[in-house]
Write a protein that holds these residues in place. Structure first.
Motif, mmCIF file in Angstrom:
data_model
loop_
_atom_site.group_PDB
_atom_site.id
_atom_site.type_symbol
_atom_site.label_atom_id
_atom_site.label_comp_id
_atom_site.label_asym_id
_atom_site.label_seq_id
_atom_site.Cartn_x
_atom_site.Cartn_y
_atom_site.Cartn_z
ATOM 1 N N SER A 271 0.785 -1.015 -0.028
ATOM 2 C CA SER A 271 -0.038 -0.011 0.136
ATOM 3 C C SER A 271 0.825 1.304 0.228
ATOM 4 O O SER A 271 2.038 1.102 0.223
ATOM 5 C CB SER A 271 -0.993 -0.009 1.474
ATOM 6 O OG SER A 271 -0.127 0.159 2.521
ATOM 7 N N HIS A 272 0.264 2.537 -0.146
ATOM 8 C CA HIS A 272 1.075 3.746 -0.247
ATOM 9 C C HIS A 272 -0.017 4.871 -0.017
ATOM 10 O O HIS A 272 -0.706 5.081 -0.762
ATOM 11 C CB HIS A 272 1.649 3.761 -1.648
ATOM 12 C CG HIS A 272 2.308 5.022 -1.724
ATOM 13 N ND1 HIS A 272 2.589 5.592 -2.975
ATOM 14 C CD2 HIS A 272 2.790 6.022 -0.888
ATOM 15 C CE1 HIS A 272 3.335 6.806 -2.798
ATOM 16 N NE2 HIS A 272 3.656 7.134 -1.623
ATOM 17 N N PRO A 273 0.257 5.397 1.322
ATOM 18 C CA PRO A 273 -0.646 6.622 1.468
ATOM 19 C C PRO A 273 0.167 7.842 0.756
ATOM 20 O O PRO A 273 1.249 8.048 0.882
ATOM 21 C CB PRO A 273 -0.615 6.853 3.004
ATOM 22 C CG PRO A 273 0.897 6.090 3.298
ATOM 23 C CD PRO A 273 0.942 5.003 2.407
ATOM 24 N N VAL B 178 -9.618 5.044 0.340
ATOM 25 C CA VAL B 178 -8.952 3.872 -0.448
ATOM 26 C C VAL B 178 -8.917 4.051 -1.711
ATOM 27 O O VAL B 178 -10.035 4.354 -2.354
ATOM 28 C CB VAL B 178 -9.967 2.642 0.051
ATOM 29 C CG1 VAL B 178 -9.754 1.277 -0.701
ATOM 30 C CG2 VAL B 178 -9.643 2.199 1.709
ATOM 31 N N THR B 179 -7.895 3.829 -2.403
ATOM 32 C CA THR B 179 -7.977 4.101 -4.002
ATOM 33 C C THR B 179 -7.258 2.703 -4.563
ATOM 34 O O THR B 179 -6.093 2.394 -3.936
ATOM 35 C CB THR B 179 -7.114 5.224 -4.237
ATOM 36 O OG1 THR B 179 -7.460 6.559 -3.478
ATOM 37 C CG2 THR B 179 -6.916 5.729 -5.729
ATOM 38 N N ARG C 244 -6.689 11.856 2.118
ATOM 39 C CA ARG C 244 -5.730 11.851 1.276
ATOM 40 C C ARG C 244 -5.965 10.148 0.564
ATOM 41 O O ARG C 244 -6.269 9.631 1.289
ATOM 42 C CB ARG C 244 -4.366 11.627 1.820
ATOM 43 C CG ARG C 244 -4.145 12.991 2.759
ATOM 44 C CD ARG C 244 -3.786 13.973 1.664
ATOM 45 N NE ARG C 244 -3.392 15.243 1.987
ATOM 46 C CZ ARG C 244 -3.096 16.566 1.471
ATOM 47 N NH1 ARG C 244 -3.534 16.448 0.129
ATOM 48 N NH2 ARG C 244 -2.820 17.666 2.023
ATOM 49 N N PRO C 245 -5.643 10.169 -0.519
ATOM 50 C CA PRO C 245 -5.581 8.774 -1.095
ATOM 51 C C PRO C 245 -4.775 7.703 -0.426
ATOM 52 O O PRO C 245 -3.370 8.076 -0.223
ATOM 53 C CB PRO C 245 -5.047 8.976 -2.602
ATOM 54 C CG PRO C 245 -5.345 10.638 -2.748
ATOM 55 C CD PRO C 245 -4.895 11.268 -1.681
ATOM 56 N N TRP C 246 -5.201 6.646 -0.159
ATOM 57 C CA TRP C 246 -4.248 5.422 0.411
ATOM 58 C C TRP C 246 -4.356 4.266 -0.572
ATOM 59 O O TRP C 246 -5.409 3.757 -0.905
ATOM 60 C CB TRP C 246 -4.846 4.970 1.554
ATOM 61 C CG TRP C 246 -3.668 4.094 2.295
ATOM 62 C CD1 TRP C 246 -3.312 3.158 1.802
ATOM 63 C CD2 TRP C 246 -3.069 4.412 3.652
ATOM 64 N NE1 TRP C 246 -2.466 2.363 2.993
ATOM 65 C CE2 TRP C 246 -2.280 3.452 3.951
ATOM 66 C CE3 TRP C 246 -3.359 5.482 4.768
ATOM 67 C CZ2 TRP C 246 -1.525 3.220 5.097
ATOM 68 C CZ3 TRP C 246 -2.583 5.328 5.658
ATOM 69 C CH2 TRP C 246 -1.786 4.049 6.031
ATOM 70 N N ILE C 247 -3.372 4.202 -1.629
ATOM 71 C CA ILE C 247 -3.360 3.484 -2.515
ATOM 72 C C ILE C 247 -3.226 1.932 -2.248
ATOM 73 O O ILE C 247 -2.060 1.572 -1.383
ATOM 74 C CB ILE C 247 -2.264 3.722 -3.642
ATOM 75 C CG1 ILE C 247 -2.405 5.206 -4.246
ATOM 76 C CG2 ILE C 247 -2.197 2.869 -4.658
ATOM 77 C CD1 ILE C 247 -1.434 5.619 -4.848
ATOM 78 N N ILE D 269 -8.148 1.695 7.266
ATOM 79 C CA ILE D 269 -7.917 2.850 6.665
ATOM 80 C C ILE D 269 -8.822 3.824 6.636
ATOM 81 O O ILE D 269 -8.661 5.044 6.590
ATOM 82 C CB ILE D 269 -7.320 2.230 5.273
ATOM 83 C CG1 ILE D 269 -6.055 1.264 5.646
ATOM 84 C CG2 ILE D 269 -6.715 3.423 4.403
ATOM 85 C CD1 ILE D 269 -4.817 2.103 6.303
ATOM 86 N N GLU D 270 -9.922 3.231 6.301
ATOM 87 C CA GLU D 270 -11.235 4.341 6.031
ATOM 88 C C GLU D 270 -11.391 5.102 7.430
ATOM 89 O O GLU D 270 -11.553 6.162 7.622
ATOM 90 C CB GLU D 270 -12.257 3.431 5.642
ATOM 91 C CG GLU D 270 -12.414 3.205 4.057
ATOM 92 C CD GLU D 270 -13.405 2.535 3.433
ATOM 93 O OE1 GLU D 270 -14.085 1.739 4.407
ATOM 94 O OE2 GLU D 270 -13.606 2.392 2.416
#
Length: 285
Positions: free
Chosen positions: A118-120, A165-166, A140-143, A158-159
């Motif tokens: 993952s990657h915030p 969540v992306t 912010r997007p968290w990939i 994460i939510e």
């Protein structure tokens, strides 16, 4: 918090790792969060946070099991500790900004069922736990990667801390995309800083006295930790170099228009840039 996640181990008590601990503690105050951090200075700061129950100096000191381990260090460090951290957690989540190498390492270690890449898309140009912020990830997007499907418990967590969540298709897609909106931008910021510094040294000693918001905005990333970014840029060099080549071409277009005193061409470039920015703004979530 996400069901099944009540004990969390974080490798790396820097900005992202500590911010994650603060964010989880805010959203889930009953969670038990422990951290591994080699730096004595960072460890001293981490012990001041109520969010972190215990701080270890090395993974070998850890003797407990966790529902989730978070790798929050440079890509090379995370890869080197992946196997040892996996022994202590049901799920291992990384937050590195380069994905291909660590996904390949996880595959080589047969950790596909356990590892969640993952990657915030969040951060600051300041390193260390002193800069940590429990609101860092909000909105912010968290990939996450579609071909490394994350468990529902992780997505729920994460939510819960406020991130978006992306999903994107793969590690390769991720690394190519972040080269355009993060890594290449980082190099651009540093190059602008070095150029202005050269002009200050050679021609305008008092240049800093007349510097306005545009200068400070574009050079902000020059304050980032050098060692961390050197590792990141080298790991993603195959994608960053083409971005920089395209950037040079765009700069050359502006240079040529000014050299030729071609006002129409310059206006066209400026308008295209303005329209592109407006398009991006209108597409923001």
């Amino acid at each position: 918090m996400g069901r099944g996640i009540s004990r969390i181990l974080i490798l790396g008590g820097g900005l992202l790792g500590t911010s994650f601990a603060l964010a989880v503690h805010r959203a889930c105050p009953d969670a038990v969060i422990e951290c591994v951090e080699q730096s004595p200075e960072h460890r001293a700061k981490l012990t001041q946070y109520a969010a972190i129950a215990q701080v270890y100096s090395d993974v070998t000191d850890v003797d407990s099991q966790f529902d989730l381990a978070v790798l929050a260090a440079s890509p090379d460090v995370c890869i080197s500790y992946l196997q040892s951290i996996a022994r202590h957690a049901s799920i291992v989540l990384d937050v590195c900004s380069v994905k291909r190498a660590i996904c390949e390492a996880a595959d080589d270690l047969c950790l596909r069922s356990q590892f969640v890449p993952s990657h915030p898309m969040a951060g600051k140009a300041i390193e260390g736990p002193s800069a940590a912020d429990g609101e860092l990830f909000r909105d912010r997007p968290w990939i996450f990667l579609e071909d490394w499907a994350p468990p529902a418990t992780v997505l729920a967590l994460i939510e819960r801390i406020g991130a978006r969540v992306t999903m994107i298709p793969s590690a390769e897609a991720h690394d190519g995309m972040v080269a355009c909106v993060s890594h290449g931008i980082h190099v651009t910021s540093l190059a602008a800083m070095l150029t202005s510094e050269e002009k200050r040294r050679q021609t305008f000693p008092s240049l800093v006295e007349v510097s306005g918001p545009a200068f400070w905005d574009i050079t902000r990333l020059a304050s980032s930790p050098a060692a961390f970014w050197a590792d990141t840029l080298l790991q993603n060099r195959e994608n960053v170099i083409p971005y920089l080549q395209t950037l040079r071409e765009q700069i050359a277009n502006f240079e040529e228009a000014m050299r030729n005193q071609d006002r129409d061409c310059l206006v066209d470039l400026l308008n295209k840039s303005k329209i592109a920015r407006e398009t991006w703004e209108s597409s923001r979530p």
